[in-house]
Scaffold this motif. Structure first.
Motif, short mmCIF file in Angstrom:
data_model
loop_
_atom_site.label_atom_id
_atom_site.label_comp_id
_atom_site.label_asym_id
_atom_site.label_seq_id
_atom_site.Cartn_x
_atom_site.Cartn_y
_atom_site.Cartn_z
N LEU A 14 0.83 -1.20 0.00
CA LEU A 14 0.00 0.00 0.00
C LEU A 14 0.87 1.25 0.00
O LEU A 14 0.64 2.20 -0.77
N ALA A 18 1.21 3.36 -3.53
CA ALA A 18 0.63 4.71 -3.43
C ALA A 18 1.68 5.75 -3.79
O ALA A 18 1.38 6.75 -4.46
N THR A 23 -3.84 4.99 -7.44
CA THR A 23 -4.87 5.49 -6.53
C THR A 23 -5.29 4.44 -5.49
O THR A 23 -5.36 3.24 -5.80
N VAL A 24 -5.58 4.92 -4.28
CA VAL A 24 -6.02 4.01 -3.22
C VAL A 24 -7.40 3.47 -3.50
O VAL A 24 -7.83 2.49 -2.87
N ASN A 316 -11.36 8.73 -1.27
CA ASN A 316 -10.02 8.22 -0.96
C ASN A 316 -9.91 7.82 0.51
O ASN A 316 -9.44 6.73 0.85
N GLU A 320 -9.49 4.07 2.48
CA GLU A 320 -8.47 3.72 3.46
C GLU A 320 -9.09 3.19 4.75
O GLU A 320 -8.57 2.27 5.38
N THR A 362 -0.42 4.82 5.24
CA THR A 362 -1.45 5.18 4.28
C THR A 362 -1.13 6.49 3.56
O THR A 362 -1.73 6.79 2.52
N HIS A 410 5.77 10.00 0.24
CA HIS A 410 4.72 9.47 -0.64
C HIS A 410 3.37 10.13 -0.41
O HIS A 410 2.40 9.83 -1.10
#
Length: 456
Positions: A14, A18, A23-24, A316, A320, A362, A410
């Motif tokens: 993840l 990312a 895209t998440v 988004n 998560e 995340t 990130h």
């Protein structure tokens, strides 16, 4: 053990993917199911439709109004020129020799008043570039200056901030946006003071070595100062947000009989903070539209753009949260939870650690905190009651902790900010990271120490 390995692999992917720009919306469900495959104790499709999507919908239901209203308010402040008016006024009063302070304070006022972080960056950058160029301050310090004012103390620490990072803990701890004001002010002082010291010292050293603003290809749209609203008018909607939010939470909803909420399966303590912010933002938007009616070319388009802009942000973050709740449902997570709760010392330490680590993984302050509190919020509330710790302290520590590791390289906000300013990680991230990662983590530690002595 295989389940724990699956969680680690899933989290690692993840973070990495990312950072690579995927895209998440795609990553979150796929990697959640990957962890479920390793664990083997939850049906694959059920983990998506009954855990991921249910959590996704629950988060959107709880917080979409804040994302929507915050985005509209920010768009109105930007389109009307109110945000630029505030930035220009502060810059003019402080002078070119205080370029960094002017940018930080401009961003801080806008963010504390409810304008979204991205809108602040877009609105303040043209002013910041002109100010830094005039003072011959190296441009590479602009991202850190904007981030210090908008990604740190006004986002998580200052009591009353209507930013989503300060709203998420409210349903878990029955608090309002003004929770633990002394702790918040202590944390804010460390972040602001530490960040200003760092940027001032670094910029003076660079300028003494002969470094100036530099030659940069810039496409900055000039703005007409005569068409901007006055500073007093620009500041009015922001003051309304803060004052009305406080009065509603403290007096109106604070004295309301909330027994009628039992039929909805909730309590007044869980919703009064969010209700206060919703009403405050609605009132401020209405006032702003009236005050700035002559400054906004197309009012309908401005409102629509703000509304559309809120969708990606809420989706988004909801993704998560859905990911986090799938991880929480796995049997292997019991081992992870036990390890977190076994961290020695006050439970405030384990809360801060879990929140900050998940925010780092995340790349999202709100996403990381939502996952941490969704998994452990009820346990920390029980600990607060058992140990006699004011739940407000848990609120403030969680909010501050989420604003630490979230801005690793990130992070989407970091990438966007560097894109707006036309700079690279290599040029600006060292200072940006110091102001948004290292110093906020130090501020959280200071606040935890203060909270152990009963300061809230």
């Amino acid at each position: 053990m295989l389940g724990v390995i699956g969680i680690i692999i899933s989290l690692g992917l993840l973070m990495y993917l990312a950072y690579r720009g995927i895209t998440v919306l795609i990553l979150a469900p796929i990697l959640a199911m990957l962890a479920a495959v390793f664990s083997g104790d939850i049906p694959l499709l059920a983990s998506y439709t009954e855990v991921f999507m249910k959590s996704f919908a629950g988060y959107a239901k709880a917080y979409f109004p804040l994302f929507l209203l915050g985005a509209i308010f920010g768009k109105v402040m930007d389109a009307s020129g109110a945000a630029k008016s505030i930035a220009h006024f502060i810059a003019e009063k402080l002078g070119k020799d205080k370029a960094i302070l002017a940018v930080v304070l401009s961003c801080a006022i806008l963010t504390y008043g409810g304008v979204s972080l991205f809108v602040v960056a877009f609105a303040v950058y043209p002013v910041a570039a002109a100010l830094f160029r005039e003072g011959n301050v190296p441009k590479r310090f602009i991202p850190a200056s904007i981030a210090l004012g908008s990604f740190t103390f006004t986002m998580t620490a200052l009591p009353g901030t209507p930013q989503i990072q300060n709203a998420i803990p409210m349903p878990f701890f029955g608090t309002t946006a003004w929770a633990a004001p002394i702790l918040g002010l202590i944390g804010a002082a460390v972040m602001f003071g530490g960040g200003m010291w760092w940027l001032t010292t670094r910029s003076k050293k660079a300028m003494a070595a002969g470094e100036g603003y530099g030659n940069h290809k810039e496409e900055i749209k000039e703005f007409d100062l005569d068409k901007l609203p006055s500073f007093a008018a620009a500041l009015t909607p922001i003051i309304i947000v803060l004052v009305l939010n406080y009065l509603l939470g403290k007096f109106y909803f604070g004295n309301m009989d909330g027994s009628f909420l039992e039929q909805y399966g909730t309590t007044l303590s869980k919703v009064k903070g969010i209700w206060s912010i919703i009403i405050s933002l609605v009132a401020s938007i209405v006032v702003a539209l009236i005050i700035f009616r002559k400054n906004i070319d197309n009012m309908k388009e401005t409102i629509n753009q703000g509304a559309y802009g809120s969708l990606l942000a809420i989706i988004n973050t909801s993704s998560e949260v859905g990911y986090g709740n799938v991880i929480k449902a796995l049997g292997a997570f019991a081992l992870v939870k036990a390890a977190i709760l076994a961290i020695p010392g006050t439970p405030l330490i384990s809360l801060a650690a879990s929140t900050s680590i998940l925010a780092g993984i995340t790349g999202s302050a709100s996403g990381g905190m939502s996952i941490a509190l969704g998994a452990l919020g009820d346990i920390y509330m029980q600990k607060a009651t058992a140990l006699g710790i004011d739940p407000a302290a848990f609120h403030r520590i969680a909010a501050m902790a989420c604003g630490g590791l979230d801005t690793l390289p990130h992070n989407g906000a970091v990438i966007t900010l560097l894109g707006i300013t036309g700079l690279t990680h290599k040029e600006s991230y060292a200072d940006l990271g110091m102001c948004t990662v290292v110093i906020p983590l130090c501020a959280t530690i200071v606040a935890i120490v203060a909270a152990t002595f009963g300061i809230v």
